[in-house]
Design a protein around this motif. Sequence first.
Motif, PDB file in Angstrom:
ATOM      1  N   ASN A   1      10.350  51.727  14.071  1.00 23.82           N
ATOM      2  CA  ASN A   1      11.013  51.954  15.353  1.00 23.82           C
ATOM      3  C   ASN A   1       9.986  52.055  16.477  1.00 23.82           C
ATOM      4  O   ASN A   1      10.194  51.527  17.564  1.00 23.82           O
ATOM      5  CB  ASN A   1      11.860  53.226  15.308  1.00 23.82           C
ATOM      6  N   ALA A   2       8.895  52.747  16.211  1.00 21.94           N
ATOM      7  CA  ALA A   2       7.849  52.899  17.223  1.00 21.94           C
ATOM      8  C   ALA A   2       7.233  51.546  17.555  1.00 21.94           C
ATOM      9  O   ALA A   2       7.042  51.222  18.733  1.00 21.94           O
ATOM     10  CB  ALA A   2       6.774  53.865  16.736  1.00 21.94           C
ATOM     11  N   ILE A   3       6.952  50.770  16.550  1.00 21.12           N
ATOM     12  CA  ILE A   3       6.344  49.457  16.773  1.00 21.12           C
ATOM     13  C   ILE A   3       7.277  48.566  17.594  1.00 21.12           C
ATOM     14  O   ILE A   3       6.830  47.877  18.519  1.00 21.12           O
ATOM     15  CB  ILE A   3       5.935  48.795  15.438  1.00 21.12           C
ATOM     16  N   VAL A   4       8.561  48.602  17.306  1.00 21.89           N
ATOM     17  CA  VAL A   4       9.536  47.825  18.089  1.00 21.89           C
ATOM     18  C   VAL A   4       9.510  48.281  19.544  1.00 21.89           C
ATOM     19  O   VAL A   4       9.537  47.458  20.472  1.00 21.89           O
ATOM     20  CB  VAL A   4      10.952  47.950  17.480  1.00 21.89           C
ATOM     21  N   THR A   5       9.427  49.584  19.761  1.00 15.88           N
ATOM     22  CA  THR A   5       9.378  50.114  21.128  1.00 15.88           C
ATOM     23  C   THR A   5       8.104  49.677  21.834  1.00 15.88           C
ATOM     24  O   THR A   5       8.138  49.266  22.995  1.00 15.88           O
ATOM     25  CB  THR A   5       9.478  51.650  21.113  1.00 15.88           C
TER      26      THR A   5
ATOM     27  N   CYS B   1      -1.742  51.661  20.114  1.00 14.49           N
ATOM     28  CA  CYS B   1      -0.807  52.454  19.302  1.00 14.49           C
ATOM     29  C   CYS B   1      -0.328  51.677  18.082  1.00 14.49           C
ATOM     30  O   CYS B   1      -0.250  52.224  16.984  1.00 14.49           O
ATOM     31  CB  CYS B   1       0.382  52.903  20.128  1.00 14.49           C
ATOM     32  N   ILE B   2      -0.018  50.415  18.276  1.00  8.37           N
ATOM     33  CA  ILE B   2       0.410  49.588  17.144  1.00  8.37           C
ATOM     34  C   ILE B   2      -0.689  49.525  16.108  1.00  8.37           C
ATOM     35  O   ILE B   2      -0.453  49.707  14.911  1.00  8.37           O
ATOM     36  CB  ILE B   2       0.817  48.177  17.606  1.00  8.37           C
ATOM     37  N   ALA B   3      -1.908  49.287  16.551  1.00 11.42           N
ATOM     38  CA  ALA B   3      -3.040  49.191  15.629  1.00 11.42           C
ATOM     39  C   ALA B   3      -3.260  50.512  14.890  1.00 11.42           C
ATOM     40  O   ALA B   3      -3.492  50.520  13.678  1.00 11.42           O
ATOM     41  CB  ALA B   3      -4.304  48.783  16.376  1.00 11.42           C
ATOM     42  N   SER B   4      -3.168  51.616  15.594  1.00 10.94           N
ATOM     43  CA  SER B   4      -3.413  52.911  14.951  1.00 10.94           C
ATOM     44  C   SER B   4      -2.270  53.291  14.022  1.00 10.94           C
ATOM     45  O   SER B   4      -2.491  53.904  12.979  1.00 10.94           O
ATOM     46  CB  SER B   4      -3.639  54.006  15.990  1.00 10.94           C
ATOM     47  N   THR B   5      -1.046  52.908  14.365  1.00  7.65           N
ATOM     48  CA  THR B   5       0.108  53.200  13.510  1.00  7.65           C
ATOM     49  C   THR B   5      -0.003  52.438  12.195  1.00  7.65           C
ATOM     50  O   THR B   5       0.307  52.968  11.138  1.00  7.65           O
ATOM     51  CB  THR B   5       1.425  52.819  14.231  1.00  7.65           C
ATOM     52  N   ASN B   6      -0.479  51.230  12.265  1.00  8.88           N
ATOM     53  CA  ASN B   6      -0.625  50.423  11.051  1.00  8.88           C
ATOM     54  C   ASN B   6      -1.760  50.911  10.163  1.00  8.88           C
ATOM     55  O   ASN B   6      -1.749  50.662   8.964  1.00  8.88           O
ATOM     56  CB  ASN B   6      -0.858  48.951  11.420  1.00  8.88           C
ATOM     57  N   LYS B   7      -2.723  51.604  10.718  1.00  9.21           N
ATOM     58  CA  LYS B   7      -3.887  52.050   9.952  1.00  9.21           C
ATOM     59  C   LYS B   7      -3.803  53.514   9.533  1.00  9.21           C
ATOM     60  O   LYS B   7      -4.687  54.005   8.870  1.00  9.21           O
ATOM     61  CB  LYS B   7      -5.157  51.866  10.787  1.00  9.21           C
TER      62      LYS B   7
ATOM     63  N   ASP C   1      -6.796  59.185  14.719  1.00 13.31           N
ATOM     64  CA  ASP C   1      -6.806  59.176  16.180  1.00 13.31           C
ATOM     65  C   ASP C   1      -5.463  58.760  16.782  1.00 13.31           C
ATOM     66  O   ASP C   1      -5.367  58.596  17.997  1.00 13.31           O
ATOM     67  CB  ASP C   1      -7.891  58.223  16.692  1.00 13.31           C
ATOM     68  N   THR C   2      -4.442  58.636  15.959  1.00  7.54           N
ATOM     69  CA  THR C   2      -3.146  58.178  16.441  1.00  7.54           C
ATOM     70  C   THR C   2      -2.629  59.051  17.578  1.00  7.54           C
ATOM     71  O   THR C   2      -2.101  58.536  18.571  1.00  7.54           O
ATOM     72  CB  THR C   2      -2.124  58.122  15.287  1.00  7.54           C
ATOM     73  N   ALA C   3      -2.786  60.363  17.466  1.00  5.39           N
ATOM     74  CA  ALA C   3      -2.303  61.260  18.518  1.00  5.39           C
ATOM     75  C   ALA C   3      -2.992  60.977  19.849  1.00  5.39           C
ATOM     76  O   ALA C   3      -2.360  61.028  20.906  1.00  5.39           O
ATOM     77  CB  ALA C   3      -2.490  62.716  18.115  1.00  5.39           C
TER      78      ALA C   3
ATOM     79  N   GLN D   1      -1.028  59.722  23.206  1.00  6.24           N
ATOM     80  CA  GLN D   1      -1.119  60.406  24.496  1.00  6.24           C
ATOM     81  C   GLN D   1      -1.618  59.462  25.578  1.00  6.24           C
ATOM     82  O   GLN D   1      -1.135  59.494  26.714  1.00  6.24           O
ATOM     83  CB  GLN D   1      -2.023  61.635  24.406  1.00  6.24           C
ATOM     84  N   GLN D   2      -2.571  58.599  25.234  1.00  2.00           N
ATOM     85  CA  GLN D   2      -3.045  57.611  26.206  1.00  2.00           C
ATOM     86  C   GLN D   2      -1.918  56.649  26.584  1.00  2.00           C
ATOM     87  O   GLN D   2      -1.812  56.228  27.742  1.00  2.00           O
ATOM     88  CB  GLN D   2      -4.243  56.840  25.647  1.00  2.00           C
ATOM     89  N   CYS D   3      -1.070  56.344  25.623  1.00  2.00           N
ATOM     90  CA  CYS D   3       0.066  55.457  25.883  1.00  2.00           C
ATOM     91  C   CYS D   3       1.070  56.153  26.806  1.00  2.00           C
ATOM     92  O   CYS D   3       1.596  55.524  27.732  1.00  2.00           O
ATOM     93  CB  CYS D   3       0.715  55.053  24.560  1.00  2.00           C
ATOM     94  N   VAL D   4       1.331  57.426  26.565  1.00  2.00           N
ATOM     95  CA  VAL D   4       2.220  58.189  27.454  1.00  2.00           C
ATOM     96  C   VAL D   4       1.688  58.117  28.883  1.00  2.00           C
ATOM     97  O   VAL D   4       2.437  57.829  29.829  1.00  2.00           O
ATOM     98  CB  VAL D   4       2.357  59.656  26.997  1.00  2.00           C
ATOM     99  N   ASP D   5       0.407  58.370  29.047  1.00  2.00           N
ATOM    100  CA  ASP D   5      -0.205  58.360  30.378  1.00  2.00           C
ATOM    101  C   ASP D   5      -0.115  56.983  31.030  1.00  2.00           C
ATOM    102  O   ASP D   5       0.255  56.859  32.203  1.00  2.00           O
ATOM    103  CB  ASP D   5      -1.661  58.817  30.308  1.00  2.00           C
TER     104      ASP D   5
END
Length: 108
Positions: free
Chosen positions: A10-14, A52-58, A62-64, A68-72
């Motif tokens: 779901n996150a990756i789709v977003t 974020c996609i790269a970190s979610t897949n791995k 450092d995902t958090a 947070q950088q994505c939120v900003d």
Amino acid sequence: MSSVTMIKNNAIVTFESCIESCTICIESCSNRPGMQDCIKYCERCIDACKDCIASTNKSSLDTAIYLQQCVDACYNCARECEKHTHDSCRQCAEACRSCIEECESLLA
């Protein structure tokens, strides 16, 4: 499918939706005068979503940080796009707001 996998999907789709909306916004704004800030924030948002996609897949530790950088980045992009009346900017702002919600839910 596990709930963790479903959350990641779901996150990756977003993230991908946000990237697509930002890309369309860049293409649309590149032909309009005075849209340099909009383009700049869209580019930053795209980079943050890709991270974020790269970190979610791995399953990165450092995902958090990436979330947070994505939120900003999405917040700044949405704020800039909301200043404009173009459909591409409006849709980009909506995608950024959805991305912020997704990131914040993952950070919770």
